[in-house]
Design a protein around this motif. Structure first.
Motif, PDB file in Angstrom:
ATOM      1  N   MET A 237       0.708  -1.176   0.006  1.00  0.00           N
ATOM      2  CA  MET A 237       0.064   0.131  -0.019  1.00  0.00           C
ATOM      3  C   MET A 237       0.904   1.156   0.006  1.00  0.00           C
ATOM      4  O   MET A 237       0.604   2.362  -0.340  1.00  0.00           O
ATOM      5  N   VAL A 240       1.401   1.393  -3.671  1.00  0.00           N
ATOM      6  CA  VAL A 240      -0.040   1.849  -4.179  1.00  0.00           C
ATOM      7  C   VAL A 240      -0.331   3.536  -4.045  1.00  0.00           C
ATOM      8  O   VAL A 240      -0.541   4.325  -4.898  1.00  0.00           O
ATOM      9  N   GLU A 241       0.158   4.017  -2.829  1.00  0.00           N
ATOM     10  CA  GLU A 241       0.011   5.527  -2.518  1.00  0.00           C
ATOM     11  C   GLU A 241       1.074   6.336  -3.463  1.00  0.00           C
ATOM     12  O   GLU A 241       0.539   7.380  -3.833  1.00  0.00           O
ATOM     13  N   ASN A 244      -0.184   6.356  -6.861  1.00  0.00           N
ATOM     14  CA  ASN A 244      -1.696   6.502  -7.114  1.00  0.00           C
ATOM     15  C   ASN A 244      -2.145   5.667  -7.886  1.00  0.00           C
ATOM     16  O   ASN A 244      -3.108   5.784  -8.793  1.00  0.00           O
ATOM     17  N   TRP A 245      -2.219   4.231  -7.325  1.00  0.00           N
ATOM     18  CA  TRP A 245      -2.655   3.072  -7.940  1.00  0.00           C
ATOM     19  C   TRP A 245      -3.925   2.598  -6.998  1.00  0.00           C
ATOM     20  O   TRP A 245      -4.096   1.249  -6.845  1.00  0.00           O
ATOM     21  N   GLN A 246      -4.836   3.561  -6.535  1.00  0.00           N
ATOM     22  CA  GLN A 246      -5.878   3.023  -5.555  1.00  0.00           C
ATOM     23  C   GLN A 246      -6.888   2.501  -6.603  1.00  0.00           C
ATOM     24  O   GLN A 246      -6.882   2.655  -7.639  1.00  0.00           O
ATOM     25  N   ASN A 247      -7.621   1.323  -6.159  1.00  0.00           N
ATOM     26  CA  ASN A 247      -8.652   0.700  -6.666  1.00  0.00           C
ATOM     27  C   ASN A 247      -8.337  -0.215  -7.834  1.00  0.00           C
ATOM     28  O   ASN A 247      -9.166  -0.333  -8.787  1.00  0.00           O
ATOM     29  N   ARG A 271      -6.957   0.656   6.012  1.00  0.00           N
ATOM     30  CA  ARG A 271      -5.895   1.253   4.846  1.00  0.00           C
ATOM     31  C   ARG A 271      -6.258   0.337   3.570  1.00  0.00           C
ATOM     32  O   ARG A 271      -6.048   0.941   2.799  1.00  0.00           O
ATOM     33  N   GLU A 274      -9.083   2.687   2.239  1.00  0.00           N
ATOM     34  CA  GLU A 274      -8.730   3.946   1.710  1.00  0.00           C
ATOM     35  C   GLU A 274      -7.895   3.721   0.525  1.00  0.00           C
ATOM     36  O   GLU A 274      -7.848   4.464  -0.530  1.00  0.00           O
ATOM     37  N   ASN A 275      -7.240   2.404   0.247  1.00  0.00           N
ATOM     38  CA  ASN A 275      -6.376   2.425  -1.053  1.00  0.00           C
ATOM     39  C   ASN A 275      -7.236   1.542  -1.959  1.00  0.00           C
ATOM     40  O   ASN A 275      -6.733   1.200  -3.181  1.00  0.00           O
ATOM     41  N   GLY A 276      -8.505   1.105  -1.774  1.00  0.00           N
ATOM     42  CA  GLY A 276      -9.178   0.057  -2.662  1.00  0.00           C
ATOM     43  C   GLY A 276      -8.664  -1.199  -2.907  1.00  0.00           C
ATOM     44  O   GLY A 276      -8.528  -1.486  -4.174  1.00  0.00           O
ATOM     45  N   VAL A 277      -7.855  -1.685  -2.037  1.00  0.00           N
ATOM     46  CA  VAL A 277      -7.218  -3.024  -2.322  1.00  0.00           C
ATOM     47  C   VAL A 277      -8.191  -3.989  -1.839  1.00  0.00           C
ATOM     48  O   VAL A 277      -8.782  -4.089  -0.855  1.00  0.00           O
TER      49      VAL A 277
END
Length: 411
Positions: A237, A240-241, A244-247, A271, A274-277
């Protein structure tokens, strides 16, 4: 326009004589045009005589399923029976698989088609499949799987993941992964950054590098347990952050989340949300499970899949994601109507006919006309009893089974 007549749909809650919630159903005629639901009439009304129609004969319609963790290239289906070789550890299992990859590669399309047919017969019209990309066979499995999926494009949508089963950081694996992404794979896979690649940060970095290069989503196999696995998810994550690889990513298996204290589970769940994982589980009997209900309560997207079945890893399995839902309902002691009914969402990508409060929400006008038809009183019974899927419709066309003996539309 064509019509599906006398379709049973769930419409709300009703209270039984002893005060329990039951599912209320009614019957409807469903008008379909260009693959979508465009009109819905109560069964007491007549459909236009000039339009073609097929009678559902009061069968219950439920949403089609999504098989969200599979390996179409690994199965022995369509070949002669053979059980698995005994092994002492994962390293031996990978060795034995590598030995037979070259021999199996020429039959990949044939075997994958057999697997697709079985999955479709159980009601799944979407398959997320991981496909081995490795130094032993290069892209041969990918080619066979893509050919098989092309044969079923009328019935199945798919996500094809380039999967480094034998390690992302070894030999020419990164180069082969990039070739796979250029030759038909949709998503980037990964496998145990600690246990297989022996370098968590380097493995995750390479995974994200390939994903951003090809603007692709990610799905990582994670068997690494306890705090090592938890650290891996947390570190992912971070990537990801930063990118900007959210969702756009998922962790498959993720047993580790169920192996740490609940306070850590909740913090990680927040978390993940929030990150769409997403979390992909196969509900195995031999491993701890990720805390599916806790994750769901925190808004984390959870999906189920059958994994590979009848292959070098296991002789078991039947391609029925509903069986996974039923198994989880048993493990988590979901025996009440509403809880059983709600459990179907883990097979459908989140779609259910009713909200938890019993409000109608599916199907609605402009929804895709894709249904499974079963002889059941409600989704709750479907989960608990796993009835035979009599027919599967995709975009307004029957793609498996039959709603009439002749398969023909009746006026």
């Amino acid at each position: 326009m064509k019509w599906l007549k006398n379709v049973k749909l769930e419409v709300g809650n009703q209270i039984s004589e002893d005060g329990l919630i039951e599912t209320k159903t009614d019957f409807f005629h469903i008008g379909i045009k260009e693959g979508k639901l465009v009109e819905q009439l109560h069964y007491s009304k007549n459909v236009p005589e000039q339009d073609e129609a097929i009678d559902a004969n009061g069968l219950l319609a439920i949403p089609t399923f999504k098989e969200m963790h599979n390996h179409l290239d690994k199965t022995y289906l369509s070949l002669d029976w053979k059980a698995c070789k005994p092994v002492q550890n994962l390293k031996e299992r990978l060795y034995f698989e590598a030995q037979e990859l070259t021999d199996l590669a020429p039959s990949t399309k044939q075997r994958a088609m057999s697997m697709i047919e079985m999955i479709l017969s159980n009601g799944s019209t979407h398959i997320r499949t991981h496909v081995n990309i490795d130094p032993y066979i290069g892209l041969k499995n990918l080619e066979g799987v893509l050919e098989a999926l092309e044969e079923y494009k009328h019935a199945i949508t798919a996500e094809v993941i380039a999967f480094p089963q034998h390690g992302l950081l070894r030999d020419d694996a990164p180069k082969l992964m990039r070739e796979a992404m250029r030759n038909g794979a949709d998503m980037v896979g990964g496998l145990d950054p600690a246990g297989i690649d022996r370098s968590i940060e380097k493995s995750l970095y390479e995974t994200m590098e390939i994903a951003t290069e090809f603007n692709a989503d990610v799905d990582i196999h994670l068997h690494d347990g306890g705090h090592v696995g938890l650290y891996t998810i947390d570190k992912w994550m971070d990537f990801v952050e930063e990118a900007n690889w959210q969702n756009r990513s998922a962790m498959s298996h993720a047993f580790c989340i169920g192996e740490v204290p609940e306070i850590q589970q909740k913090a990680l769940a927040q978390r993940l949300k929030e990150n769409g994982v997403s979390i992909m589980s196969t509900i195995p009997l031999t491993k701890s499970l990720p805390p599916i209900e806790l994750l769901d309560d925190h808004g984390v997207s959870v999906h189920l899949g059958c994994d590979g079945f009848y292959d070098s890893w296991s002789p078991h399995g039947n391609g029925d994601v509903l069986e996974k839902v039923q198994k989880f309902a048993q493990i988590s002691r979901r025996s009440e109507e509403v809880l059983l009914r709600e459990s179907l969402k883990w097979a459908t990508g989140g779609v259910t006919a009713l909200t938890k409060a019993g409000e109608y929400q599916w199907p609605k006008i402009e929804d895709e006309a894709s249904f499974i038809f079963v002889d059941a009183s409600s989704s709750a019974e479907v989960v608990a009893r796993r009835p035979h899927r009599k027919a599967v419709m995709k975009n307004g066309e029957i793609v498996y089974g039959s709603l009439s003996e002749s398969f023909e539309y009746v006026k």
